[in-house]
Design a protein around this motif. Sequence first.
Motif, short mmCIF file in Angstrom:
data_model
loop_
_atom_site.label_atom_id
_atom_site.label_comp_id
_atom_site.label_asym_id
_atom_site.label_seq_id
_atom_site.Cartn_x
_atom_site.Cartn_y
_atom_site.Cartn_z
N LEU A 65 -8.60 14.07 -3.42
CA LEU A 65 -7.19 13.79 -3.71
C LEU A 65 -6.99 12.29 -3.82
N ARG A 66 -6.13 11.89 -4.78
CA ARG A 66 -5.86 10.46 -4.96
C ARG A 66 -4.40 10.25 -5.34
N GLY A 67 -3.86 9.12 -4.89
CA GLY A 67 -2.53 8.69 -5.28
C GLY A 67 -2.46 7.18 -5.21
N LEU A 68 -1.41 6.61 -5.80
CA LEU A 68 -1.21 5.16 -5.72
C LEU A 68 -0.57 4.81 -4.38
N GLY A 70 -6.98 -4.04 -9.79
CA GLY A 70 -5.82 -4.58 -9.09
C GLY A 70 -4.94 -3.53 -8.45
N ALA A 71 -5.03 -2.28 -8.88
CA ALA A 71 -4.21 -1.21 -8.29
C ALA A 71 -4.82 -0.78 -6.95
N ARG A 72 -3.94 -0.37 -6.04
CA ARG A 72 -4.40 0.08 -4.73
C ARG A 72 -4.21 1.60 -4.65
N TYR A 73 -5.26 2.29 -4.21
CA TYR A 73 -5.26 3.75 -4.23
C TYR A 73 -5.42 4.31 -2.81
N VAL A 74 -4.86 5.52 -2.64
CA VAL A 74 -5.01 6.28 -1.39
C VAL A 74 -5.84 7.53 -1.70
N TYR A 75 -6.81 7.83 -0.81
CA TYR A 75 -7.68 9.00 -1.01
C TYR A 75 -7.67 9.89 0.24
N ALA A 76 -7.90 11.18 0.00
CA ALA A 76 -8.14 12.15 1.07
C ALA A 76 -9.03 13.25 0.51
N ILE A 77 -9.70 13.97 1.39
CA ILE A 77 -10.61 15.04 0.99
C ILE A 77 -10.16 16.35 1.64
N VAL A 78 -10.22 17.44 0.87
CA VAL A 78 -9.91 18.79 1.37
C VAL A 78 -11.16 19.65 1.19
#
Length: 245
Positions: A187-190, A217-225
Amino acid sequence: APAAAAPPLKVPARIYIVRGIAKGGRAGSPSGRAIVPLVAPPPPPDALSTSFNETAVAIAWLPPVAEATSILPLKFNVYGAPGESAPVADAQAAVAPTPLNPAPLDAAAYEHAGAASGVEQCFVVRTVETVGGATVEGEPSRRACVTPKDIFPPAAPKNLSAVAGPGAINLIWDANTEADLAGYVILRGLAPGDTLQPLNAEPTRDTRFRDTTVSPGARYVYAIVAVDRAGNRSAASPRVEEAAR
């Protein structure tokens, strides 16, 4: 001084012994005595119910009221039985000859190891009582059946980390240990508050992922399911953030 044991209850009984006879007619030594009380067997338990968890099936029931001839508290034996498609009379006749429990149970409940998903399991319970020093087992209870289902999700993946490289962000996490694991959804989001969306349409078995669809330059948030073969999804792993180069 220790309390004296209660004397055996005097009830009508028959005593049996067995002797072997040789071909020449000579009788061997007698066996030990088998005492059979001439009393009615105890009534069966009532209201059997079943439930299951990830590894076992639980059976519970209501005990019958003990008869006046019973010296000791009632106990119980649990047996495997044919499925619900079998007629009741046939099911009672085909009850397994050996109880599932290694010794008679004091409690009105039993947990049977093994809860194979989609496989029907049926059970009956017999009441066991002690009369005149002998053990008497009653008729089987009504049958209770259950078909376990895999409704148990995997654990959330652990130790997710993200490292930025030229034109990509590399993810790595610890492997789950579930035997029925199908894979992982990334999973990814800004950052900071974008809704996370899946990056892969089908679960991946790998515990590494290279995200090459990032913008410098963009910063991303990640999680794993984690996802198992039955489609159960874990809670998301703890999130990590990383800026793309």
